[in-house]
Design an enzyme around this catalytic site. Structure first.
Site, mmCIF file in Angstrom:
data_model
loop_
_atom_site.group_PDB
_atom_site.id
_atom_site.type_symbol
_atom_site.label_atom_id
_atom_site.label_comp_id
_atom_site.label_asym_id
_atom_site.label_seq_id
_atom_site.Cartn_x
_atom_site.Cartn_y
_atom_site.Cartn_z
ATOM 1 N N ASN A 10 0.878 -1.172 0.000
ATOM 2 C CA ASN A 10 0.000 0.000 0.000
ATOM 3 C C ASN A 10 0.911 1.216 0.000
ATOM 4 O O ASN A 10 1.499 1.565 1.021
ATOM 5 C CB ASN A 10 -0.882 -0.043 1.251
ATOM 6 C CG ASN A 10 -1.814 1.152 1.342
ATOM 7 O OD1 ASN A 10 -1.755 2.071 0.523
ATOM 8 N ND2 ASN A 10 -2.658 1.154 2.364
ATOM 9 N N ARG A 89 -2.680 -2.107 -3.330
ATOM 10 C CA ARG A 89 -3.869 -1.270 -3.136
ATOM 11 C C ARG A 89 -3.733 -0.083 -4.089
ATOM 12 O O ARG A 89 -2.725 0.629 -4.055
ATOM 13 C CB ARG A 89 -3.924 -0.769 -1.700
ATOM 14 C CG ARG A 89 -5.049 0.196 -1.511
ATOM 15 C CD ARG A 89 -5.084 0.779 -0.123
ATOM 16 N NE ARG A 89 -6.209 1.684 -0.036
ATOM 17 C CZ ARG A 89 -6.169 2.847 0.605
ATOM 18 N NH1 ARG A 89 -5.079 3.227 1.223
ATOM 19 N NH2 ARG A 89 -7.225 3.617 0.636
ATOM 20 N N HIS A 178 -12.551 3.470 0.391
ATOM 21 C CA HIS A 178 -12.627 2.510 1.513
ATOM 22 C C HIS A 178 -13.404 1.256 1.119
ATOM 23 O O HIS A 178 -13.913 0.527 1.983
ATOM 24 C CB HIS A 178 -13.339 3.095 2.759
ATOM 25 C CG HIS A 178 -12.609 4.203 3.451
ATOM 26 N ND1 HIS A 178 -13.276 5.218 4.098
ATOM 27 C CD2 HIS A 178 -11.300 4.451 3.615
ATOM 28 C CE1 HIS A 178 -12.395 6.043 4.623
ATOM 29 N NE2 HIS A 178 -11.178 5.600 4.337
ATOM 30 N N ARG A 239 -10.240 16.463 7.474
ATOM 31 C CA ARG A 239 -11.069 16.856 6.322
ATOM 32 C C ARG A 239 -12.446 17.294 6.802
ATOM 33 O O ARG A 239 -13.011 16.671 7.713
ATOM 34 C CB ARG A 239 -11.213 15.670 5.359
ATOM 35 C CG ARG A 239 -9.958 15.431 4.542
ATOM 36 C CD ARG A 239 -10.098 14.206 3.665
ATOM 37 N NE ARG A 239 -9.203 13.154 4.092
ATOM 38 C CZ ARG A 239 -9.353 11.874 3.797
ATOM 39 N NH1 ARG A 239 -10.372 11.476 3.075
ATOM 40 N NH2 ARG A 239 -8.490 10.992 4.221
ATOM 41 N N GLU A 384 -8.026 -4.852 5.459
ATOM 42 C CA GLU A 384 -7.964 -4.623 4.017
ATOM 43 C C GLU A 384 -6.854 -5.449 3.367
ATOM 44 O O GLU A 384 -6.984 -5.908 2.235
ATOM 45 C CB GLU A 384 -7.740 -3.135 3.742
ATOM 46 C CG GLU A 384 -8.963 -2.307 4.103
ATOM 47 C CD GLU A 384 -8.656 -0.855 4.392
ATOM 48 O OE1 GLU A 384 -8.837 -0.040 3.501
ATOM 49 O OE2 GLU A 384 -8.232 -0.545 5.521
#
Ligand code: ADP
Length: 404
Positions: A10, A89, A178, A239, A384
């Site tokens: 990743n 990923r 996600h 964010r 993940e």
């Protein structure tokens, strides 16, 4: 040696996370992180069994050097000849990819082209792919896209209320992210209920530094809160999530912000950090509220939870039944306070928390946290990396079967 391991990568712009995984069981044999890449502070931490080794990286401090160091380590533990593929990923697959994909020159070209939609992520993901190809030239490389699971969203969920030509000509629509995490927790939740995934409906809340809510209908993503970029939806660590687009015009026209400054404000200085004025880290904010009675900390937590509760409630519009609400991600898996605050605003959906069970599901412990008579509420740690390893292995075995 039997080749039965997948290396999962990743790759971010200045980081590289890696795990060596047995795809059938999810067992992680080795894992680690290279950080502060592209700076002279670059370092790598590798965890193998109980040993954790940390070392500095040499010039040019890049992803290639980090992967070369990882390969040395894999060789020293005699693991690297057991690897049969590398799973990457990749953040943005646009409308081109809704399934795991074997990486070819054409696929790399499209990932690069999609950088216009994910300028911070796709170029970094490509760097990781190129670096891995250089050290493992004989291994298949597979891309697992963060957007892929959400490609099942219907048009009414993915279109914005703006001229349709912007979608047709420029791909401006909601994509969601996600996806691997929402997919994984939905699969696990279906197993808990002893149902097939296509017989289940869930709302899942992935709450980490980035946060998103997803409604999963008959096992497929029907809507999710992140959009064209990972800025839409609920409030996150730094964010803002949704704001009236008029805020942007006001910042530019009335307060003299440049577009770059607005982007920095909404992506890096907002969310829990912006409201609390303290930190983007949920633990620190909870600590300030509980131990120091800091009211700005409480306000940040309240805005965060209310926005998430509203988003969860809004997704009931897509469902005629709901098997469970699922919490995952660093905050969703660990914070009793946040889970309780959110669920307490959802009693109309017959979601009621059990204080006692809520206290037990933390630090990797999964379970159900609803009180008797309530609809199911599950805490499920995400994984993940396991999904990436599993889907990489499945794709390769399908291809072998097709060739036979
Ligand atoms: P990322 O989105 O970067 O993968 P994580 O899923 O690891 O992030 O989530 C990070 C968030 O989880 C941080 O806000 C952190 O404070 C929060 N978190 C981790 N452990 C706890 C805890 N015990 N209580 C509350 N929040 C926690």
């Amino acid at each position: 040696m039997k080749k039965n391991l997948i290396l999962v990568l990743n790759c971010g712009s200045s980081s590289l996370k890696f795990s060596l995984i047995k795809p059938e069981t999810g067992e992680t044999l080795l894992s680690g992180l290279a950080e502060r890449l592209m700076s002279d502070q670059a370092s790598i931490t590798i965890k193998y069994q109980e040993q954790v080794s940390q070392s500095v990286l040499l010039p040019p401090f890049d992803h290639q050097i980090a992967i070369a160091r990882l390969v040395e380590s894999l060789a020293s533990y005699e693991l690297h000849s057991a690897i049969f593929a590398v799973g990457h990923r990749v953040v943005h697959g646009g409308e081109s990819y809704c399934t795991p994909t074997l990486i070819t020159e054409d696929v790399k070209y499209i990932i690069d082209d999609l950088s216009r939609l994910a300028p911070l992520h796709n170029p970094a993901n490509l760097t990781g792919i190129t670096a891995a190809e250089a050290v493992f030239p004989d291994l298949p490389q597979v891309a697992i896209f963060d957007t892929a699971f959400h490609q099942s969203m219907p048009e009414k969920a993915y279109l914005y209320g703006i001229p349709y030509s912007l979608y047709r000509e420029h791909g401006i629509r909601r994509y969601g992210f996600h996806g691997t995490s929402h997919y994984f927790v939905a699969q696990q939740a279906a197993k808990r209920l002893n149902k097939r995934d296509n017989e289940t409906n869930f709302i899942s809340a992935h709450l980490g530094n980035g946060c998103s809510i997803c409604v999963i209908k008959s096992g497929k993503s029907a809507d999710t809160s992140l959009g064209l970029t990972p800025l839409e939806g609920v409030m996150m660590g730094t964010r803002s999530g949704d704001v009236d687009p008029g805020v942007i015009f006001h910042l530019v026209d009335q307060l003299g912000y440049s577009i770059g400054q607005v982007s920095h404000l909404l992506n890096k200085e907002s969310g829990l950090l912006g409201v609390s004025g303290l930190s983007n880290d949920c633990r620190e904010i909870e600590n300030e509220w509980i131990n120091n009675n800091n009211l700005r900390a409480k306000l940040a937590l309240d805005v965060f939870c209310y926005r998430i509760a509203k988003s969860i409630a809004s997704y009931s519009a897509s469902l005629t039944s709901l098997d469970a609400l699922i919490f995952t991600g660093g905050i969703g898996e660990n914070s009793m306070l946040i889970r309780e605050n959110i669920v307490n605003q959802l009693s109309l959906l017959n979601l009621v928390i059990s204080k006692e069970k809520n206290e037990k599901c933390r630090f990797g412990q999964s379970g159900s946290i609803n009180s008797d008579g309530s609809r199911n509420i599950f805490v499920i740690p995400t994984n993940e990396e396991w999904v990436i390893a599993e889907q990489t292995a499945q794709l390769l075995s399908q291809q072998t079967e097709n060739q036979e």
